[in-house]
Motif scaffolding. Structure first.
Motif, PDB file in Angstrom:
ATOM      1  N   TYR A  37       1.308  -1.323   7.995  1.00  0.00           N
ATOM      2  CA  TYR A  37       1.360  -1.985   6.695  1.00  0.00           C
ATOM      3  C   TYR A  37       0.363  -1.383   5.709  1.00  0.00           C
ATOM      4  N   GLU A  38       0.860  -0.934   4.586  1.00  0.00           N
ATOM      5  CA  GLU A  38       0.051  -0.403   3.479  1.00  0.00           C
ATOM      6  C   GLU A  38      -0.849   0.767   3.857  1.00  0.00           C
ATOM      7  N   MET A  39      -0.414   1.616   4.775  1.00  0.00           N
ATOM      8  CA  MET A  39      -1.211   2.802   5.099  1.00  0.00           C
ATOM      9  C   MET A  39      -0.432   4.083   4.846  1.00  0.00           C
ATOM     10  N   GLU A  40       0.732   3.946   4.206  1.00  0.00           N
ATOM     11  CA  GLU A  40       1.585   5.107   3.965  1.00  0.00           C
ATOM     12  C   GLU A  40       0.877   6.197   3.164  1.00  0.00           C
ATOM     13  N   GLU A  41       0.147   5.807   2.134  1.00  0.00           N
ATOM     14  CA  GLU A  41      -0.553   6.803   1.309  1.00  0.00           C
ATOM     15  C   GLU A  41      -1.582   7.583   2.124  1.00  0.00           C
ATOM     16  N   THR A  42      -2.215   6.917   3.070  1.00  0.00           N
ATOM     17  CA  THR A  42      -3.201   7.583   3.925  1.00  0.00           C
ATOM     18  C   THR A  42      -2.530   8.649   4.775  1.00  0.00           C
ATOM     19  N   VAL A  43      -1.379   8.325   5.359  1.00  0.00           N
ATOM     20  CA  VAL A  43      -0.652   9.308   6.174  1.00  0.00           C
ATOM     21  C   VAL A  43      -0.187  10.468   5.293  1.00  0.00           C
ATOM     22  N   ILE A  44       0.333  10.175   4.117  1.00  0.00           N
ATOM     23  CA  ILE A  44       0.787  11.238   3.209  1.00  0.00           C
ATOM     24  C   ILE A  44      -0.389  12.135   2.832  1.00  0.00           C
ATOM     25  N   ARG A  45      -1.559  11.551   2.578  1.00  0.00           N
ATOM     26  CA  ARG A  45      -2.746  12.328   2.188  1.00  0.00           C
ATOM     27  C   ARG A  45      -3.184  13.268   3.316  1.00  0.00           C
ATOM     28  N   TYR A  46      -3.222  12.767   4.554  1.00  0.00           N
ATOM     29  CA  TYR A  46      -3.644  13.598   5.685  1.00  0.00           C
ATOM     30  C   TYR A  46      -2.557  14.561   6.142  1.00  0.00           C
ATOM     31  N   ALA A  47      -1.293  14.234   5.881  1.00  0.00           N
ATOM     32  CA  ALA A  47      -0.133  15.073   6.241  1.00  0.00           C
ATOM     33  C   ALA A  47      -0.210  15.603   7.674  1.00  0.00           C
ATOM     34  N   PRO A  48      -0.324  14.692   8.665  1.00  0.00           N
ATOM     35  CA  PRO A  48      -0.414  15.159  10.052  1.00  0.00           C
ATOM     36  C   PRO A  48       0.903  15.777  10.521  1.00  0.00           C
ATOM     37  N   PRO A  58       1.953  -6.188  14.341  1.00  0.00           N
ATOM     38  CA  PRO A  58       2.068  -7.504  13.715  1.00  0.00           C
ATOM     39  C   PRO A  58       2.612  -7.551  12.289  1.00  0.00           C
ATOM     40  N   LYS A  59       2.169  -6.717  11.400  1.00  0.00           N
ATOM     41  CA  LYS A  59       2.588  -6.839  10.000  1.00  0.00           C
ATOM     42  C   LYS A  59       3.826  -6.014   9.680  1.00  0.00           C
ATOM     43  N   GLN A  60       3.890  -4.811  10.208  1.00  0.00           N
ATOM     44  CA  GLN A  60       5.018  -3.909   9.938  1.00  0.00           C
ATOM     45  C   GLN A  60       5.243  -3.071  11.183  1.00  0.00           C
ATOM     46  N   ASP A  61       6.448  -3.161  11.757  1.00  0.00           N
ATOM     47  CA  ASP A  61       6.699  -2.440  13.009  1.00  0.00           C
ATOM     48  C   ASP A  61       6.828  -0.935  12.782  1.00  0.00           C
ATOM     49  N   GLY A  62       6.880  -0.208  13.880  1.00  0.00           N
ATOM     50  CA  GLY A  62       6.923   1.249  13.822  1.00  0.00           C
ATOM     51  C   GLY A  62       8.150   1.797  13.112  1.00  0.00           C
ATOM     52  N   ILE A  63       9.307   1.173  13.318  1.00  0.00           N
ATOM     53  CA  ILE A  63      10.549   1.642  12.688  1.00  0.00           C
ATOM     54  C   ILE A  63      10.461   1.507  11.169  1.00  0.00           C
ATOM     55  N   GLU A  64      10.014   0.361  10.691  1.00  0.00           N
ATOM     56  CA  GLU A  64       9.886   0.158   9.245  1.00  0.00           C
ATOM     57  C   GLU A  64       8.855   1.115   8.659  1.00  0.00           C
ATOM     58  N   THR A  65       7.777   1.363   9.376  1.00  0.00           N
ATOM     59  CA  THR A  65       6.763   2.304   8.897  1.00  0.00           C
ATOM     60  C   THR A  65       7.352   3.703   8.755  1.00  0.00           C
ATOM     61  N   ILE A  66       8.119   4.145   9.749  1.00  0.00           N
ATOM     62  CA  ILE A  66       8.757   5.464   9.687  1.00  0.00           C
ATOM     63  C   ILE A  66       9.728   5.541   8.507  1.00  0.00           C
ATOM     64  N   ARG A  67      10.503   4.486   8.314  1.00  0.00           N
ATOM     65  CA  ARG A  67      11.439   4.460   7.173  1.00  0.00           C
ATOM     66  C   ARG A  67      10.706   4.587   5.849  1.00  0.00           C
ATOM     67  N   ARG A  68       9.623   3.844   5.708  1.00  0.00           N
ATOM     68  CA  ARG A  68       8.860   3.894   4.461  1.00  0.00           C
ATOM     69  C   ARG A  68       8.229   5.278   4.249  1.00  0.00           C
ATOM     70  N   LEU A  69       7.683   5.855   5.321  1.00  0.00           N
ATOM     71  CA  LEU A  69       7.087   7.187   5.209  1.00  0.00           C
ATOM     72  C   LEU A  69       8.136   8.239   4.863  1.00  0.00           C
ATOM     73  N   SER A  70       9.292   8.146   5.473  1.00  0.00           N
ATOM     74  CA  SER A  70      10.380   9.087   5.157  1.00  0.00           C
ATOM     75  C   SER A  70      10.774   8.993   3.698  1.00  0.00           C
ATOM     76  N   LEU A  72       8.891   8.293   1.310  1.00  0.00           N
ATOM     77  CA  LEU A  72       7.819   8.899   0.508  1.00  0.00           C
ATOM     78  C   LEU A  72       7.710  10.407   0.704  1.00  0.00           C
ATOM     79  N   GLY A  73       8.586  10.965   1.549  1.00  0.00           N
ATOM     80  CA  GLY A  73       8.600  12.405   1.726  1.00  0.00           C
ATOM     81  C   GLY A  73       7.870  12.929   2.948  1.00  0.00           C
ATOM     82  N   TYR A  74       7.360  12.050   3.804  1.00  0.00           N
ATOM     83  CA  TYR A  74       6.674  12.521   5.008  1.00  0.00           C
ATOM     84  C   TYR A  74       7.683  13.205   5.905  1.00  0.00           C
ATOM     85  N   ALA A  75       7.369  14.420   6.308  1.00  0.00           N
ATOM     86  CA  ALA A  75       8.317  15.225   7.095  1.00  0.00           C
ATOM     87  C   ALA A  75       7.773  15.580   8.484  1.00  0.00           C
TER      88      ALA A  75
END
Length: 77
Positions: A37-48, A58-70, A72-75
């Motif tokens: 939850y609300e950490m997408e910008e951090t992942v995009i910034r680090y671009a692992p 608890p707040k946002q499951d792994g599938i929803e997190t992947i969808r949101r990151l995708s 935003l352009g995370y590849a």
């Protein structure tokens, strides 16, 4: 060197994964989070290269997190 970002609500699991990754020379851990939850910008910034994510969190499951990151352009994997 491969970069990893760890997302898991279990601190012990994140610590264990980080130790395995770094002690085995698989790569380096560039960041960690306890929830998707609300950490997408951090992942995009680090671009692992690799994202290791817990499916059930608890707040946002792994599938929803992947969808949101995708969206935003995370590849990474």
């Amino acid at each position: 060197m491969t970069s990893f970002f760890l997302i898991d609500d279990d601190v012990a699991a994140r610590c264990m994964l980080a130790t395995i990754i770094e002690d085995s020379d698989l790569g380096r851990v560039v960041g960690e989070a306890e929830d998707g939850y609300e950490m997408e910008e951090t992942v995009i910034r680090y671009a692992p290269d690799m994202l290791i994510i817990d499916y059930l969190m608890p707040k946002q499951d792994g599938i929803e997190t992947i969808r949101r990151l995708s969206g935003l352009g995370y590849a990474g994997m």
